[in-house]
Write an enzyme that holds these catalytic residues in place. Structure first.
Site, PDB file in Angstrom:
ATOM      1  N   GLU A 128      99.367  17.690 -39.443  1.00 53.52           N
ATOM      2  CA  GLU A 128      98.880  17.364 -40.788  1.00 53.52           C
ATOM      3  C   GLU A 128      99.643  18.173 -41.834  1.00 53.52           C
ATOM      4  O   GLU A 128     100.387  19.103 -41.489  1.00 53.52           O
ATOM      5  CB  GLU A 128      97.384  17.682 -40.879  1.00 53.52           C
ATOM      6  CG  GLU A 128      97.065  19.144 -40.615  1.00 53.52           C
ATOM      7  CD  GLU A 128      95.782  19.591 -41.262  1.00 53.52           C
ATOM      8  OE1 GLU A 128      95.769  19.673 -42.506  1.00 53.52           O
ATOM      9  OE2 GLU A 128      94.815  19.882 -40.540  1.00 53.52           O
TER      10      GLU A 128
ATOM     11  N   LYS B 178      85.292  23.147 -38.060  1.00 56.95           N
ATOM     12  CA  LYS B 178      85.303  24.339 -38.912  1.00 56.95           C
ATOM     13  C   LYS B 178      83.920  24.978 -38.922  1.00 56.95           C
ATOM     14  O   LYS B 178      82.903  24.297 -39.082  1.00 56.95           O
ATOM     15  CB  LYS B 178      85.745  23.969 -40.329  1.00 56.95           C
ATOM     16  CG  LYS B 178      87.211  23.528 -40.417  1.00 56.95           C
ATOM     17  CD  LYS B 178      87.613  23.283 -41.852  1.00 56.95           C
ATOM     18  CE  LYS B 178      89.096  22.941 -41.955  1.00 56.95           C
ATOM     19  NZ  LYS B 178      89.412  21.587 -41.472  1.00 56.95           N
TER      20      LYS B 178
END
Length: 306
Positions: A26, A160
């Protein structure tokens, strides 16, 4: 019929021709994750980790309306220094391309681009998920739905830790996404190697993961796999130490009315401040660790194709 404005770097084009293993990366970690020049140094480091593991890196970004699968050194440098870069997900990726914009790809957008380019494996830091308080805000990352529909194996250090991880796992289960921890029975918690949450599935090596990816395709099952790769113990911040830090960062975000796409970058920056930079050091270590595993999975998938 409009032709998709997609281009391959010379390195990725050569890998496609030769049948070499390729790993997607990414670009939001470059544009939104850390300042220049550290972002460029880390991006190069992660690409080199993939090369050292026997695969080819394909950093993905939209630049001037062109979807780039792999960036040459000058493009990587330009992206690392660019200002006002859009943060692209499924909802806005096509608009950015159609209007000639420049944008960095999130997990969801990178999965879409990787699939368009025939790349089966993608390495990232951590996926997005269900935000705390989502029962009121409905703030749920598009990453989860992308995992349910786009057949790319995503290597991350779990979700996360700023998220509501139990709810994130529930959504992934509902959507039929395999969540596979590597080498342990605990679901990793991003900056921390373990969490109190059991891993839904466990596999111990890249060859098993590659075979599972191939089997899903053979069965006609939609979507990808989430490979939850724990941060190396030497690099982690223990979950018990992080919990009050995350709680403080969340309270600060609430006090400042931070919402939507602004939540994650705010929380990550605040945690960086509260940990005096340790969270970023751990983040870099886990991304590199994920890149190495992704390269091994991509190589195993290439061998299965021969």
């Amino acid at each position: 019929m409009t032709t998709l404005p997609l281009t391959y770097s010379a390195e990725v084009a050569k890998a496609r021709t030769s049948g070499a293993a390729i790993v997607a990366l990414e670009s939001t970690i470059i544009t939104h994750g850390m300042p220049y020049p550290q972002n460029l140094e880390v991006a190069r480091q992660v690409e080199d980790d993939i090369r050292a593991a026997g695969a080819v890196p394909a950093t993905i970004a939209v630049m001037d309306g062109i979807l780039h699968i792999g960036l040459d050194p000058d493009q990587l440098t330009a992206l690392a220094q660019a200002k006002g870069v859009a943060k692209l997900s499924r909802a806005d990726m096509a608009v950015c391309i159609a209007t000639g914009g420049t944008g960095a790809t999130t997990v969801a957008a990178t999965m879409i681009a990787a699939h368009l380019a025939g790349i089966a494996v993608f390495a990232t830091g951590g996926i997005g998920g269900v935000h705390k308080g989502a029962e009121d805000s409905f703030d749920i990352s598009a990453d989860l739905m992308e995992l349910a529909q786009t057949p790319v194996t995503v290597v991350a250090a779990g979700a996360k830790a700023i998220l509501d991880v139990p709810k994130t796992l529930e959504v992934l289960e509902t959507q039929g996404v395999p969540v596979i921890a590597v080498g342990q029975d605990s679901f990793p918690a991003f900056w921390s190697a373990t969490s109190p949450l059991p891993a839904p599935l466990r596999m111990d090596d890249a060859a098993q993961i590659a075979r599972a990816h191939r089997m899903r395709g053979s069965m006609g099952l939609p979507g990808g796999q989430l490979i939850a790769n724990p941060i190396p113990p030497a690099d982690e911040i223990p979950a018990a130490e992080l919990a009050p830090v995350i709680a403080q960062a969340q309270a600060d975000a609430d006090a400042h009315g931070i919402a939507g796409k602004g939540v994650t970058p705010y929380l990550l920056q605040r945690i960086f401040e509260l940990t005096e930079g340790r969270s970023l050091t751990a983040n870099i270590a886990l991304v590199r660790n994920n890149a190495r595993l992704a390269a091994n999975i991509a190589r195993e998938l290439t061998e299965l194709s021969q």
